[in-house]
Design a protein around this motif. Sequence first.
Motif, PDB file in Angstrom:
ATOM      1  N   PRO A  95       0.832  -1.208   0.000  1.00 58.75           N
ATOM      2  CA  PRO A  95       0.000   0.000   0.000  1.00 58.75           C
ATOM      3  C   PRO A  95       0.863   1.253   0.000  1.00 58.75           C
ATOM      4  O   PRO A  95       1.960   1.269   0.560  1.00 58.75           O
ATOM      5  CB  PRO A  95      -0.806  -0.103   1.297  1.00 58.75           C
ATOM      6  CG  PRO A  95      -0.217  -1.200   2.089  1.00 58.75           C
ATOM      7  CD  PRO A  95       0.681  -2.000   1.204  1.00 58.75           C
ATOM      8  N   THR A  96       0.362   2.283  -0.628  1.00 59.17           N
ATOM      9  CA  THR A  96       1.072   3.561  -0.658  1.00 59.17           C
ATOM     10  C   THR A  96       0.570   4.483   0.437  1.00 59.17           C
ATOM     11  O   THR A  96       0.977   5.636   0.499  1.00 59.17           O
ATOM     12  CB  THR A  96       0.905   4.251  -2.028  1.00 59.17           C
ATOM     13  OG1 THR A  96      -0.491   4.481  -2.246  1.00 59.17           O
ATOM     14  CG2 THR A  96       1.483   3.410  -3.137  1.00 59.17           C
ATOM     15  N   ILE A  97      -0.324   3.966   1.274  1.00 59.19           N
ATOM     16  CA  ILE A  97      -0.879   4.773   2.353  1.00 59.19           C
ATOM     17  C   ILE A  97      -0.577   4.103   3.691  1.00 59.19           C
ATOM     18  O   ILE A  97      -0.319   2.908   3.756  1.00 59.19           O
ATOM     19  CB  ILE A  97      -2.399   4.956   2.203  1.00 59.19           C
ATOM     20  CG1 ILE A  97      -3.097   3.597   2.164  1.00 59.19           C
ATOM     21  CG2 ILE A  97      -2.738   5.772   0.973  1.00 59.19           C
ATOM     22  CD1 ILE A  97      -4.590   3.673   2.192  1.00 59.19           C
ATOM     23  N   ASP A  98      -0.644   4.892   4.723  1.00 62.23           N
ATOM     24  CA  ASP A  98      -0.452   4.378   6.075  1.00 62.23           C
ATOM     25  C   ASP A  98      -1.824   3.980   6.609  1.00 62.23           C
ATOM     26  O   ASP A  98      -2.579   4.819   7.113  1.00 62.23           O
ATOM     27  CB  ASP A  98       0.201   5.456   6.940  1.00 62.23           C
ATOM     28  CG  ASP A  98       0.488   4.990   8.355  1.00 62.23           C
ATOM     29  OD1 ASP A  98       0.047   3.881   8.741  1.00 62.23           O
ATOM     30  OD2 ASP A  98       1.151   5.758   9.080  1.00 62.23           O
ATOM     31  N   THR A  99      -2.178   2.715   6.470  1.00 60.98           N
ATOM     32  CA  THR A  99      -3.518   2.262   6.849  1.00 60.98           C
ATOM     33  C   THR A  99      -3.757   2.394   8.354  1.00 60.98           C
ATOM     34  O   THR A  99      -4.892   2.645   8.775  1.00 60.98           O
ATOM     35  CB  THR A  99      -3.759   0.806   6.406  1.00 60.98           C
ATOM     36  OG1 THR A  99      -2.737  -0.032   6.940  1.00 60.98           O
ATOM     37  CG2 THR A  99      -3.768   0.698   4.895  1.00 60.98           C
ATOM     38  N   GLU A 100      -2.715   2.246   9.136  1.00 63.21           N
ATOM     39  CA  GLU A 100      -2.878   2.419  10.590  1.00 63.21           C
ATOM     40  C   GLU A 100      -3.242   3.861  10.921  1.00 63.21           C
ATOM     41  O   GLU A 100      -4.066   4.119  11.803  1.00 63.21           O
ATOM     42  CB  GLU A 100      -1.615   1.988  11.330  1.00 63.21           C
ATOM     43  CG  GLU A 100      -1.423   0.479  11.375  1.00 63.21           C
ATOM     44  CD  GLU A 100      -2.621  -0.251  11.973  1.00 63.21           C
ATOM     45  OE1 GLU A 100      -3.123   0.164  13.043  1.00 63.21           O
ATOM     46  OE2 GLU A 100      -3.063  -1.234  11.360  1.00 63.21           O
ATOM     47  N   ALA A 101      -2.638   4.803  10.214  1.00 64.55           N
ATOM     48  CA  ALA A 101      -2.967   6.218  10.441  1.00 64.55           C
ATOM     49  C   ALA A 101      -4.416   6.494  10.045  1.00 64.55           C
ATOM     50  O   ALA A 101      -5.132   7.205  10.750  1.00 64.55           O
ATOM     51  CB  ALA A 101      -2.017   7.115   9.662  1.00 64.55           C
ATOM     52  N   VAL A 102      -4.843   5.920   8.923  1.00 60.45           N
ATOM     53  CA  VAL A 102      -6.228   6.105   8.486  1.00 60.45           C
ATOM     54  C   VAL A 102      -7.183   5.543   9.524  1.00 60.45           C
ATOM     55  O   VAL A 102      -8.179   6.180   9.891  1.00 60.45           O
ATOM     56  CB  VAL A 102      -6.452   5.453   7.098  1.00 60.45           C
ATOM     57  CG1 VAL A 102      -7.925   5.443   6.733  1.00 60.45           C
ATOM     58  CG2 VAL A 102      -5.638   6.172   6.037  1.00 60.45           C
ATOM     59  N   VAL A 161      -7.044  10.240  -0.531  1.00 57.52           N
ATOM     60  CA  VAL A 161      -5.877   9.348  -0.533  1.00 57.52           C
ATOM     61  C   VAL A 161      -6.344   7.900  -0.721  1.00 57.52           C
ATOM     62  O   VAL A 161      -5.751   7.129  -1.489  1.00 57.52           O
ATOM     63  CB  VAL A 161      -5.072   9.515   0.773  1.00 57.52           C
ATOM     64  CG1 VAL A 161      -3.920   8.536   0.836  1.00 57.52           C
ATOM     65  CG2 VAL A 161      -4.584  10.941   0.908  1.00 57.52           C
ATOM     66  N   LEU A 162      -7.418   7.531  -0.017  1.00 58.42           N
ATOM     67  CA  LEU A 162      -7.956   6.172  -0.147  1.00 58.42           C
ATOM     68  C   LEU A 162      -8.492   5.926  -1.554  1.00 58.42           C
ATOM     69  O   LEU A 162      -8.290   4.843  -2.120  1.00 58.42           O
ATOM     70  CB  LEU A 162      -9.058   5.940   0.892  1.00 58.42           C
ATOM     71  CG  LEU A 162      -8.584   5.861   2.343  1.00 58.42           C
ATOM     72  CD1 LEU A 162      -9.770   5.920   3.293  1.00 58.42           C
ATOM     73  CD2 LEU A 162      -7.774   4.595   2.568  1.00 58.42           C
ATOM     74  N   LEU A 163      -9.158   6.915  -2.125  1.00 58.82           N
ATOM     75  CA  LEU A 163      -9.669   6.763  -3.497  1.00 58.82           C
ATOM     76  C   LEU A 163      -8.531   6.613  -4.502  1.00 58.82           C
ATOM     77  O   LEU A 163      -8.616   5.794  -5.429  1.00 58.82           O
ATOM     78  CB  LEU A 163     -10.560   7.952  -3.867  1.00 58.82           C
ATOM     79  CG  LEU A 163     -11.889   8.031  -3.121  1.00 58.82           C
ATOM     80  CD1 LEU A 163     -12.619   9.334  -3.463  1.00 58.82           C
ATOM     81  CD2 LEU A 163     -12.766   6.826  -3.429  1.00 58.82           C
ATOM     82  N   ALA A 164      -7.474   7.367  -4.311  1.00 57.99           N
ATOM     83  CA  ALA A 164      -6.309   7.240  -5.202  1.00 57.99           C
ATOM     84  C   ALA A 164      -5.691   5.851  -5.074  1.00 57.99           C
ATOM     85  O   ALA A 164      -5.277   5.245  -6.077  1.00 57.99           O
ATOM     86  CB  ALA A 164      -5.280   8.320  -4.888  1.00 57.99           C
ATOM     87  N   ARG A 193      -5.241   3.027  -7.970  1.00 53.60           N
ATOM     88  CA  ARG A 193      -3.932   2.418  -8.250  1.00 53.60           C
ATOM     89  C   ARG A 193      -4.029   0.899  -8.207  1.00 53.60           C
ATOM     90  O   ARG A 193      -3.546   0.201  -9.103  1.00 53.60           O
ATOM     91  CB  ARG A 193      -2.893   2.908  -7.238  1.00 53.60           C
ATOM     92  CG  ARG A 193      -1.480   2.378  -7.480  1.00 53.60           C
ATOM     93  CD  ARG A 193      -0.532   2.794  -6.366  1.00 53.60           C
ATOM     94  NE  ARG A 193      -0.700   2.000  -5.176  1.00 53.60           N
ATOM     95  CZ  ARG A 193      -0.075   0.826  -4.951  1.00 53.60           C
ATOM     96  NH1 ARG A 193       0.755   0.336  -5.849  1.00 53.60           N
ATOM     97  NH2 ARG A 193      -0.279   0.154  -3.831  1.00 53.60           N
ATOM     98  N   LEU A 194      -4.692   0.373  -7.174  1.00 55.85           N
ATOM     99  CA  LEU A 194      -4.832  -1.075  -7.053  1.00 55.85           C
ATOM    100  C   LEU A 194      -5.712  -1.640  -8.165  1.00 55.85           C
ATOM    101  O   LEU A 194      -5.447  -2.736  -8.670  1.00 55.85           O
ATOM    102  CB  LEU A 194      -5.385  -1.442  -5.671  1.00 55.85           C
ATOM    103  CG  LEU A 194      -4.437  -1.164  -4.508  1.00 55.85           C
ATOM    104  CD1 LEU A 194      -5.152  -1.386  -3.173  1.00 55.85           C
ATOM    105  CD2 LEU A 194      -3.187  -2.000  -4.603  1.00 55.85           C
ATOM    106  N   GLY A 195      -6.738  -0.896  -8.557  1.00 52.81           N
ATOM    107  CA  GLY A 195      -7.569  -1.323  -9.686  1.00 52.81           C
ATOM    108  C   GLY A 195      -6.765  -1.395 -10.973  1.00 52.81           C
ATOM    109  O   GLY A 195      -6.924  -2.330 -11.770  1.00 52.81           O
ATOM    110  N   ASP A 196      -5.897  -0.413 -11.180  1.00 56.01           N
ATOM    111  CA  ASP A 196      -5.025  -0.420 -12.366  1.00 56.01           C
ATOM    112  C   ASP A 196      -4.075  -1.617 -12.342  1.00 56.01           C
ATOM    113  O   ASP A 196      -3.855  -2.270 -13.371  1.00 56.01           O
ATOM    114  CB  ASP A 196      -4.220   0.879 -12.466  1.00 56.01           C
ATOM    115  CG  ASP A 196      -5.076   2.090 -12.806  1.00 56.01           C
ATOM    116  OD1 ASP A 196      -6.233   1.908 -13.251  1.00 56.01           O
ATOM    117  OD2 ASP A 196      -4.579   3.225 -12.618  1.00 56.01           O
TER     118      ASP A 196
END
Length: 92
Positions: free
Chosen positions: A7-14, A39-42, A46-49
Amino acid sequence: MTNNPRPTIDTEAVRSHLQAARRQPTPTTTRTALADIPVLLAELERLGDLLSQTRWDFANLLAAARATLAAHHEGEPDPLDYLRDEVGEHSQ
């Protein structure tokens, strides 16, 4: 070993932002949690791509495998050529 995309996001922070907004829904905690949405939508895009590309790659490899089997069945001199070409596209 798995090759899942990282993941390119910090899921724990979310999660933390969401929990904070649920526990104490102040304007600040709510805005912070809402700021995670783009950020989650992006990340979803990305994962869909990546999934779409993986499906295309699999379809191409499967088609090459089928062409290889058909070429072998028809007695072509080098039936593995189809598979070699496609695998060559994915060399790292």
